[in-house]
Write an enzyme that holds these catalytic residues in place. Structure first.
Site, PDB file in Angstrom:
ATOM      1  N   TRP A 260      -4.035   1.527  14.147  1.00 38.56           N
ATOM      2  CA  TRP A 260      -5.298   2.222  14.418  1.00 38.56           C
ATOM      3  C   TRP A 260      -6.381   1.256  14.868  1.00 38.56           C
ATOM      4  O   TRP A 260      -7.155   1.553  15.791  1.00 38.56           O
ATOM      5  CB  TRP A 260      -5.736   3.039  13.206  1.00 38.56           C
ATOM      6  CG  TRP A 260      -4.896   4.264  13.041  1.00 38.56           C
ATOM      7  CD1 TRP A 260      -4.026   4.550  12.038  1.00 38.56           C
ATOM      8  CD2 TRP A 260      -4.790   5.365  13.964  1.00 38.56           C
ATOM      9  NE1 TRP A 260      -3.392   5.749  12.261  1.00 38.56           N
ATOM     10  CE2 TRP A 260      -3.836   6.260  13.424  1.00 38.56           C
ATOM     11  CE3 TRP A 260      -5.395   5.665  15.179  1.00 38.56           C
ATOM     12  CZ2 TRP A 260      -3.491   7.456  14.083  1.00 38.56           C
ATOM     13  CZ3 TRP A 260      -5.058   6.845  15.827  1.00 38.56           C
ATOM     14  CH2 TRP A 260      -4.117   7.726  15.274  1.00 38.56           C
TER      15      TRP A 260
ATOM     16  N   ASP B 143     -13.922   2.038  10.088  1.00 40.47           N
ATOM     17  CA  ASP B 143     -13.121   3.259  10.181  1.00 40.47           C
ATOM     18  C   ASP B 143     -12.438   3.444   8.831  1.00 40.47           C
ATOM     19  O   ASP B 143     -11.469   2.769   8.511  1.00 40.47           O
ATOM     20  CB  ASP B 143     -12.089   3.135  11.295  1.00 40.47           C
ATOM     21  CG  ASP B 143     -11.136   4.332  11.365  1.00 40.47           C
ATOM     22  OD1 ASP B 143     -11.275   5.263  10.549  1.00 40.47           O
ATOM     23  OD2 ASP B 143     -10.231   4.313  12.230  1.00 40.47           O
TER      24      ASP B 143
ATOM     25  N   LYS C  67      -7.955  13.904   6.189  1.00 38.95           N
ATOM     26  CA  LYS C  67      -7.200  13.207   5.159  1.00 38.95           C
ATOM     27  C   LYS C  67      -7.685  13.654   3.773  1.00 38.95           C
ATOM     28  O   LYS C  67      -6.965  14.288   3.026  1.00 38.95           O
ATOM     29  CB  LYS C  67      -7.371  11.691   5.288  1.00 38.95           C
ATOM     30  CG  LYS C  67      -7.297  11.163   6.702  1.00 38.95           C
ATOM     31  CD  LYS C  67      -5.921  11.225   7.299  1.00 38.95           C
ATOM     32  CE  LYS C  67      -5.882  10.517   8.647  1.00 38.95           C
ATOM     33  NZ  LYS C  67      -4.558  10.526   9.258  1.00 38.95           N
TER      34      LYS C  67
END
Length: 376
Positions: free
Chosen positions: A104, A188, A212
């Protein structure tokens, strides 16, 4: 009907009380005669929903007043572009630094590179020896002291929990520790957001895709220090300019209204459980149970350097990978779903987010023990 235990990495499990409340309010929200999906985003009913969601999130994370909270669209992947579009030009040099700890953060760096001089401050993309053991690429985090941060960087970006690799970094450094005065951290935090207390004041910005721990897919939470707003590049779309979105409390244009509503219900559920401190206690118990079993056997293995193992995303590999399909088939039959690892990593992955209870992890460990007895 009994619901299966959902270990999906995202979109992931939502708290059952949230789903039940949403079902009850589907046709008529609080006597309005409307579903939330039918409301004007500027009407008093949705304004109340949105403002309550913002305040509840501020309460949960103790967000200081000098930070704006925004609900935006496009997921954390869109923020990979929106962040540099808003921040990279604030000091004139159009420069930013990125720490790479997994797929990511690599994607974040690649996207940001379209908008300026984007350098790699540190990377775990090589194999190393740590604590006497070989660690493969993306299974460890470079020590903060090794990061090379440029003094002219507009910000320093890192991903604090790599969903795919199962690497969690919680040692968020101060600018002083990094030896720079005005390089704010941009984090992030998508896949461990709201699972533990976070020192927002240590950062310039934290962002997280909601799917999430914070809600359904479709809304992204952005928490940004107000003095960093107002420096967008001329090419930044108006709907993604924080200077437009922040003063309108996420209602500059039509936001993802229903996703914000569900996220607001999740925030209230977390508060009712005891807040993020309670979520952290539950996360520790779940992670200790699963990692404890993984470390007790040679039949399964977790590849991540122990100090940075994620509490949220637990990848594991069977010693005999020819048994992978049998393992997944048996897990599905046992009501344990979404355990297949990411295609780039292989093996298995159990995502044990806030809405996944301890009983689910207990059921998973019991199944893993039984599978080992039958195939070990």
């Amino acid at each position: 009907m009994a619901r299966p235990w959902n270990f999906s990495a995202g979109p992931s499990a939502l708290p059952e009380p949230v789903l039940r409340q949403a079902a009850e309010e589907m046709l008529d929200w609080h006597g309005s005669g409307m579903s939330v999906m039918e409301m004007s985003h500027r009407g008093k009913q949705f304004v109340q929903i949105c403002d309550e969601a913002e305040q509840d999130l501020r309460d949960l994370l103790a967000v200081p007043d000098d930070y704006a909270v925004m609900f935006m669209q496009g997921g954390a992947t869109a923020e990979n572009a929106i962040v540099p579009l808003n921040l990279i030009g604030r000091r004139g040099a159009a420069a930013a630094d990125y720490v790479l700890t997994g797929q990511w953060s690599v994607k974040s760096h690649k996207e940001a590179s379209k908008y300026g001089d984007v350098a790699i401050a540190a990377s775990s993309g090589t194999e190393v020896q740590l604590d006497g053991k070989a660690q493969k690429a993306w299974t460890w985090v470079p020590p903060v002291e090794s990061w090379k941060v440029r003094k002219n960087a507009a910000y320093l970006h890192f991903c604090s929990n790599e969903t795919i690799g199962g690497v969690e970094f919680t040692d968020w450094p101060t600018a002083a520790r990094l030896g720079v005065d005005d390089v704010p951290l941009v984090v992030d935090a998508s896949s461990h957001f709201l699972s533990r207390p976070m020192d927002i004041g240590r950062t310039g910005m934290v962002y997280a895709g909601a799917q999430k721990n914070a809600g359904p897919a479709g809304v992204t939470v952005v928490v940004v220090r107000r003095d960093l707003i107002g420096h967008a590049l001329p090419i930044c779309p108006a709907a993604f300019d924080y200077a437009n979105v922040a003063p309108e409390h996420s209602r500059y244009n039509t936001p993802p209204t229903y996703a914000i509503y569900i996220a607001g219900l999740v925030f209230k559920w977390i508060k009712a459980q005891g807040g993020v401190a309670a979520m952290e206690r539950a996360s520790i118990a779940k992670a200790e149970l699963l990692y404890g079993y993984l470390d007790s056997t040679a039949f399964y293995r977790n590849p991540v350097h122990v100090p940075v193992r994620s509490r949220m995303n637990v990848p594991f590999i069977l010693a005999d990978e020819s048994l992978n399909e049998a393992f997944l088939k048996g897990a599905d039959e046992a009501g344990l779903t979404q355990l297949k690892g990411h295609k780039s990593v292989g093996g298995m992955r159990a995502s044990i987010y806030n809405a996944v209870p301890l009983q689910a992890v207990q059921a998973l460990v019991a199944y893993m023990q039984d599978f080992e007895r039958r195939h070990g």
